[in-house]
Design an enzyme around this catalytic site. Structure first.
Site, PDB file in Angstrom:
ATOM      1  N   ASP A  70     -42.328 -21.205 -26.565  1.00 52.89           N
ATOM      2  CA  ASP A  70     -42.862 -20.095 -25.776  1.00 52.89           C
ATOM      3  C   ASP A  70     -42.852 -20.398 -24.269  1.00 52.89           C
ATOM      4  O   ASP A  70     -43.840 -20.176 -23.589  1.00 52.89           O
ATOM      5  CB  ASP A  70     -44.290 -19.844 -26.282  1.00 52.89           C
ATOM      6  CG  ASP A  70     -44.921 -18.594 -25.694  1.00 52.89           C
ATOM      7  OD1 ASP A  70     -44.183 -17.631 -25.450  1.00 52.89           O
ATOM      8  OD2 ASP A  70     -46.147 -18.596 -25.492  1.00 52.89           O
ATOM      9  N   ASN A 130     -45.853 -31.479 -30.266  1.00 54.19           N
ATOM     10  CA  ASN A 130     -46.810 -30.370 -30.244  1.00 54.19           C
ATOM     11  C   ASN A 130     -46.441 -29.384 -31.339  1.00 54.19           C
ATOM     12  O   ASN A 130     -45.283 -28.988 -31.470  1.00 54.19           O
ATOM     13  CB  ASN A 130     -46.764 -29.641 -28.897  1.00 54.19           C
ATOM     14  CG  ASN A 130     -47.646 -28.391 -28.895  1.00 54.19           C
ATOM     15  OD1 ASN A 130     -48.866 -28.490 -28.908  1.00 54.19           O
ATOM     16  ND2 ASN A 130     -47.030 -27.214 -28.891  1.00 54.19           N
ATOM     17  N   GLU A 131     -47.424 -29.014 -32.148  1.00 56.47           N
ATOM     18  CA  GLU A 131     -47.291 -27.956 -33.152  1.00 56.47           C
ATOM     19  C   GLU A 131     -46.023 -28.040 -33.980  1.00 56.47           C
ATOM     20  O   GLU A 131     -45.177 -27.132 -33.928  1.00 56.47           O
ATOM     21  CB  GLU A 131     -47.367 -26.587 -32.476  1.00 56.47           C
ATOM     22  CG  GLU A 131     -48.690 -26.303 -31.846  1.00 56.47           C
ATOM     23  CD  GLU A 131     -48.929 -24.816 -31.619  1.00 56.47           C
ATOM     24  OE1 GLU A 131     -47.994 -24.017 -31.720  1.00 56.47           O
ATOM     25  OE2 GLU A 131     -50.094 -24.461 -31.345  1.00 56.47           O
ATOM     26  N   ASN A 136     -54.894 -26.564 -31.600  1.00 56.80           N
ATOM     27  CA  ASN A 136     -54.554 -25.368 -30.821  1.00 56.80           C
ATOM     28  C   ASN A 136     -55.027 -24.170 -31.640  1.00 56.80           C
ATOM     29  O   ASN A 136     -54.516 -23.939 -32.734  1.00 56.80           O
ATOM     30  CB  ASN A 136     -53.035 -25.285 -30.612  1.00 56.80           C
ATOM     31  CG  ASN A 136     -52.494 -26.429 -29.764  1.00 56.80           C
ATOM     32  OD1 ASN A 136     -53.263 -27.181 -29.156  1.00 56.80           O
ATOM     33  ND2 ASN A 136     -51.187 -26.576 -29.720  1.00 56.80           N
ATOM     34  N   TYR A 153     -56.344 -19.969 -31.962  1.00 59.33           N
ATOM     35  CA  TYR A 153     -56.308 -18.644 -31.344  1.00 59.33           C
ATOM     36  C   TYR A 153     -57.096 -17.602 -32.128  1.00 59.33           C
ATOM     37  O   TYR A 153     -56.667 -16.459 -32.266  1.00 59.33           O
ATOM     38  CB  TYR A 153     -54.844 -18.222 -31.141  1.00 59.33           C
ATOM     39  CG  TYR A 153     -54.208 -19.033 -30.021  1.00 59.33           C
ATOM     40  CD1 TYR A 153     -54.457 -18.713 -28.692  1.00 59.33           C
ATOM     41  CD2 TYR A 153     -53.438 -20.159 -30.288  1.00 59.33           C
ATOM     42  CE1 TYR A 153     -53.930 -19.467 -27.655  1.00 59.33           C
ATOM     43  CE2 TYR A 153     -52.905 -20.927 -29.260  1.00 59.33           C
ATOM     44  CZ  TYR A 153     -53.157 -20.574 -27.941  1.00 59.33           C
ATOM     45  OH  TYR A 153     -52.647 -21.320 -26.914  1.00 59.33           O
ATOM     46  N   TYR A 203     -54.549 -14.260 -31.857  1.00 59.57           N
ATOM     47  CA  TYR A 203     -53.568 -13.968 -32.913  1.00 59.57           C
ATOM     48  C   TYR A 203     -54.275 -13.664 -34.235  1.00 59.57           C
ATOM     49  O   TYR A 203     -53.743 -12.987 -35.092  1.00 59.57           O
ATOM     50  CB  TYR A 203     -52.591 -15.133 -33.097  1.00 59.57           C
ATOM     51  CG  TYR A 203     -51.763 -15.399 -31.859  1.00 59.57           C
ATOM     52  CD1 TYR A 203     -50.950 -14.408 -31.325  1.00 59.57           C
ATOM     53  CD2 TYR A 203     -51.817 -16.627 -31.212  1.00 59.57           C
ATOM     54  CE1 TYR A 203     -50.206 -14.634 -30.186  1.00 59.57           C
ATOM     55  CE2 TYR A 203     -51.069 -16.869 -30.079  1.00 59.57           C
ATOM     56  CZ  TYR A 203     -50.269 -15.871 -29.559  1.00 59.57           C
ATOM     57  OH  TYR A 203     -49.539 -16.093 -28.431  1.00 59.57           O
ATOM     58  N   GLU A 219     -55.811 -26.138 -27.116  1.00 61.04           N
ATOM     59  CA  GLU A 219     -55.426 -24.787 -26.692  1.00 61.04           C
ATOM     60  C   GLU A 219     -56.406 -23.773 -27.254  1.00 61.04           C
ATOM     61  O   GLU A 219     -56.733 -23.817 -28.442  1.00 61.04           O
ATOM     62  CB  GLU A 219     -54.014 -24.419 -27.186  1.00 61.04           C
ATOM     63  CG  GLU A 219     -52.898 -25.156 -26.489  1.00 61.04           C
ATOM     64  CD  GLU A 219     -51.505 -24.717 -26.940  1.00 61.04           C
ATOM     65  OE1 GLU A 219     -51.348 -23.582 -27.430  1.00 61.04           O
ATOM     66  OE2 GLU A 219     -50.578 -25.529 -26.788  1.00 61.04           O
ATOM     67  N   TRP A 236     -55.862 -22.809 -22.709  1.00 66.15           N
ATOM     68  CA  TRP A 236     -54.456 -22.385 -22.593  1.00 66.15           C
ATOM     69  C   TRP A 236     -54.442 -21.085 -21.812  1.00 66.15           C
ATOM     70  O   TRP A 236     -54.977 -20.113 -22.281  1.00 66.15           O
ATOM     71  CB  TRP A 236     -53.838 -22.191 -23.977  1.00 66.15           C
ATOM     72  CG  TRP A 236     -52.346 -22.002 -23.872  1.00 66.15           C
ATOM     73  CD1 TRP A 236     -51.662 -20.830 -23.994  1.00 66.15           C
ATOM     74  CD2 TRP A 236     -51.375 -23.024 -23.619  1.00 66.15           C
ATOM     75  NE1 TRP A 236     -50.322 -21.052 -23.829  1.00 66.15           N
ATOM     76  CE2 TRP A 236     -50.115 -22.394 -23.589  1.00 66.15           C
ATOM     77  CE3 TRP A 236     -51.447 -24.405 -23.392  1.00 66.15           C
ATOM     78  CZ2 TRP A 236     -48.942 -23.093 -23.358  1.00 66.15           C
ATOM     79  CZ3 TRP A 236     -50.269 -25.093 -23.163  1.00 66.15           C
ATOM     80  CH2 TRP A 236     -49.036 -24.434 -23.147  1.00 66.15           C
ATOM     81  N   LYS A 284     -51.810 -15.905 -20.541  1.00 62.06           N
ATOM     82  CA  LYS A 284     -53.075 -16.579 -20.866  1.00 62.06           C
ATOM     83  C   LYS A 284     -53.587 -17.429 -19.709  1.00 62.06           C
ATOM     84  O   LYS A 284     -54.586 -18.144 -19.855  1.00 62.06           O
ATOM     85  CB  LYS A 284     -52.921 -17.423 -22.134  1.00 62.06           C
ATOM     86  CG  LYS A 284     -52.636 -16.567 -23.368  1.00 62.06           C
ATOM     87  CD  LYS A 284     -52.789 -17.327 -24.668  1.00 62.06           C
ATOM     88  CE  LYS A 284     -52.387 -16.462 -25.841  1.00 62.06           C
ATOM     89  NZ  LYS A 284     -50.928 -16.188 -25.916  1.00 62.06           N
TER      90      LYS A 284
HETATM   91  C1  GCB Z   1     -49.260 -22.210 -28.878  1.00 63.52           C
HETATM   92  C2  GCB Z   1     -48.206 -23.042 -28.223  1.00 63.52           C
HETATM   93  C3  GCB Z   1     -47.928 -22.594 -26.790  1.00 63.52           C
HETATM   94  C4  GCB Z   1     -47.933 -21.072 -26.697  1.00 63.52           C
HETATM   95  C5  GCB Z   1     -49.303 -20.566 -27.106  1.00 63.52           C
HETATM   96  C6  GCB Z   1     -49.389 -19.043 -27.064  1.00 63.52           C
HETATM   97  O1  GCB Z   1     -49.835 -22.582 -29.858  1.00 63.52           O
HETATM   98  O2  GCB Z   1     -48.489 -24.419 -28.259  1.00 63.52           O
HETATM   99  O3  GCB Z   1     -46.681 -23.126 -26.403  1.00 63.52           O
HETATM  100  O4  GCB Z   1     -47.617 -20.643 -25.415  1.00 63.52           O
HETATM  101  O5  GCB Z   1     -49.559 -20.978 -28.430  1.00 63.52           O
HETATM  102  O6  GCB Z   1     -49.829 -18.507 -26.052  1.00 63.52           O
HETATM  103  O7  GCB Z   1     -48.979 -18.401 -28.032  1.00 63.52           O
END
Ligand code: GCB
Length: 594
Positions: free
Chosen positions: A168, A407-408, A466, A468, A472, A504, A549, A568
């Protein structure tokens, strides 16, 4: 790898500026011998990505080969010396020719490329350099790439981005960091690695490993310049190395509120004659994980800060020193004490500044979103190679307190990961990283979708999550989001019994969008989400940090999910504060503790 310095023994020529540039759409340049010369289409600035500089010429989404050319004069100061070229990064792959001679090739961006060019430089004359740069990625490279066909074959057409990318952030191409010609004496100090440890509140010790290139027995003299009492040491070197231990009484430690740097003077001696000299900044500090705590010089520390990106309009991923100054001043303003170099090594200037300013860094490898259906032995080899190069470059920086060798992984989630292959892979990466540096903790941020059985948990000293919820998952519903976040954090803490940092959490936010109720994309929603997360994270005794993040909005590949940028950021892409910036500044007023 040593940062370049200038003194009576070493010279450095910066060849940044305007370069000739030509796009090679059909990859015919090598067949047509463009490495001897080519007629340029454009002039381009180095450092800087080609995408936005030459947007009007059609290069915004360009993935492929492009050629760079420059002439430079090498003065007599360089005669009878070793002469090297150093490109701090060309993203992602590059081939170099000097005066028509092929010098070497590098696979992988974000880290320096260095070659000995003594044999093909003409002293007291104008020389020419030609570099071919390619920004395409594939399954073997780090990071991995993806093609439009892959989306079709994987039945993920709606996820396709343009340009295609597995991650991303925008796949900017070009010579993104400076290019130097530099010299050393014929017999010279090749590398220095300094490990520091604290013996008691007053005394510290240094272990110094020096690599040299010499044709006979030399000695190496070490002198630590700065506060405290220590005496110079001399070690006898063989043709390749010398080692030395030093102790310092009444030493002044490198710490967040006093990032004190010593100068270590290293001299290569032929009898009593100095033949080379290098001066290295050294910060004396100790990082430890004890139970669920992160200790800096024996004191508990809580990380507050951000995942960042190297990204700015027009520059793309091109190095900008004023931007580094601005970002550090905003980090200080907002009371942050740390950041993660998500998702790749940043220019070393970021670390130099962090060393001087007392900001802590989690240093990351570009192994972002590895797809385990596609990883090959070659991927693993390239991955290890990256880790080695990163640690070679960054080992001496006191600001670097943790390595993140990925990462991830595996966000697509399938059995090629959970059948033991994922664990085997990360085990190998973890052990390899430890074998190069066992003084720093290792962490691999886990993706929400990879779940609580992600093998990266076993292979991390610190667990990084990380998450969300509220974005999400449970979009717009902060109450449920926070309950789910707490449940999952507690579960992971209990299952693995390791310290946790939330690397994040965040919400896309359009600067200037407002609402009196919880509405996604508004400044109020971002501010509230961050405040709720911080409160929750800080209420747990197993947490050692919170990284929002993202520090600033940043450009992404095109997709209906993104409005040009990932929004973000707590600051806009041009660094104006959103409401959340003022909220975090208040929450983080008590900078280094929860
Ligand atoms: C994540 C990723 C990051 C993305 C972020 C997002 O988990 O590590 O690279 O930019 O989510 O904003 O979706």
């Amino acid at each position: 790898m040593l940062n370049l310095i200038q003194n009576n023994f070493r010279a450095k020529l910066d060849i940044c500026g305007f370069w000739d540039f030509k796009v090679d759409n059909d990859a015919i340049g090598e067949d047509e011998k463009w490495y001897d010369n080519f007629n340029s289409d454009f002039t381009i600035a180095v450092p800087g990505s080609w995408n936005e500089q030459l947007e009007a010429e059609g290069l915004m989404n360009f993935m492929g080969d492009a050629w760079y050319k420059k002439e430079f004069f090498v003065s007599s100061e360089y005669s009878n010396k070793n002469i090297f070229i150093k490109i701090d990064s060309a993203d992602y792959h590059s081939k170099i020719w000097i005066n028509g001679n092929f010098i070497g090739e590098n696979l992988g961006g974000f880290l320096p490329i260095e070659f000995d060019i003594s044999k093909c430089i003409n002293i007291n004359m104008v020389n020419s350099i030609i570099v071919k740069v390619n920004n395409k990625l594939n399954s073997d490279t780090i990071p991995q790439g993806i093609e439009s066909d892959d989306y079709v074959n994987e039945n993920r057409i709606r996820e396709e981005t343009y340009p295609p990318a597995r991650f991303d952030f925008f796949p900017y191409g070009g010579i993104n960091r400076p290019v130097y010609i530099y010299s050393t004496p014929k017999e010279f100090i090749k590398d220095v690695k300094v490990s520091t440890s604290i013996i008691d509140s007053n005394t510290a010790s240094l272990k110094i490993d020096t690599k040299i290139s010499a044709d006979k027995l030399y000695s190496v003299k070490y002198e630590l310049i700065g506060e405290g009492t220590t005496k110079p040491e001399v070690a006898i070197a063989n043709s390749e190395s010398a080692n030395c231990d030093m102790s310092i009484d009444n030493c002044r430690l490198w710490d967040l509120d006093d990032p004190y740097l010593y100068k270590l003077k290293i001299q290569l001696l032929d009898d009593l004659v100095v033949v080379d000299e290098y001066i290295l900044n050294v910060g004396i500090r100790e990082v430890k994980i004890e139970g669920n705590n992160l200790l800096l010089n024996g004191k508990k520390i809580f990380l507050k800060g951000f995942g960042k990106h190297e990204d700015f309009p027009v520059l793309g991923k091109g190095l900008s020193l004023p931007l580094i100054v601005k970002d550090f001043s905003l980090l200080k303003w907002i009371n942050a004490n740390s950041f993660r170099t998500s998702h790749y090594p940043y220019a070393e200037e970021w670390l130099d500044y962090a060393d001087k300013e007392g900001i802590l860094v989690i240093d990351e490898i570009p192994a972002v979103s590895l797809d385990f259906r596609k990883t090959t032995d070659q991927t693993l080899m390239n991955h290890k190679n990256f880790i080695k190069k990163l640690i070679d470059r960054d080992y001496n920086h006191p600001s670097v307190i943790m390595w993140a060798p990925g990462n991830e992984p595996n966000i697509v989630g399938d059995k090629n990961y959970y059948d033991g292959s994922g664990e085997k892979y990360w085990n190998e990466i973890y052990n390899y990283t430890k074998s190069l540096d066992d003084s720093r903790p290792i962490t691999i941020p886990n993706c929400q979708r990879a779940g609580v059985d992600d093998p990266v948990f076993k292979n991390s000293d610190v667990i990084s999550l990380n998450r969300y919820y509220g974005w999400y998952e449970n979009p717009g519903n902060l109450e449920t989001a926070i309950v789910r976040m707490e449940t999952e954090m507690d579960l992971i803490a209990e299952k693995y019994n390791k310290p946790i940092i939330i690397t994040e959490f965040g919400a896309d936010t359009v600067a200037g969008q407002h609402s009196v109720s919880d509405q996604m994309f508004t400044e109020e929603y971002q501010s509230k989400l961050l405040e709720l997360y911080c409160k929750l994270i800080e209420s747990k005794d197993y947490t050692i940090g919170e990284h929002v993040w993202n520090f600033a909005d940043f450009k992404t590949p095109q997709h209906f999910r993104r409005v040009v940028n990932n929004l973000k950021g707590v600051f806009t892409r041009t660094r104006d504060p959103k409401q959340a910036a003022f909220t975090l500044k208040k929450i983080w007023a008590n900078t280094n503790s929860k």
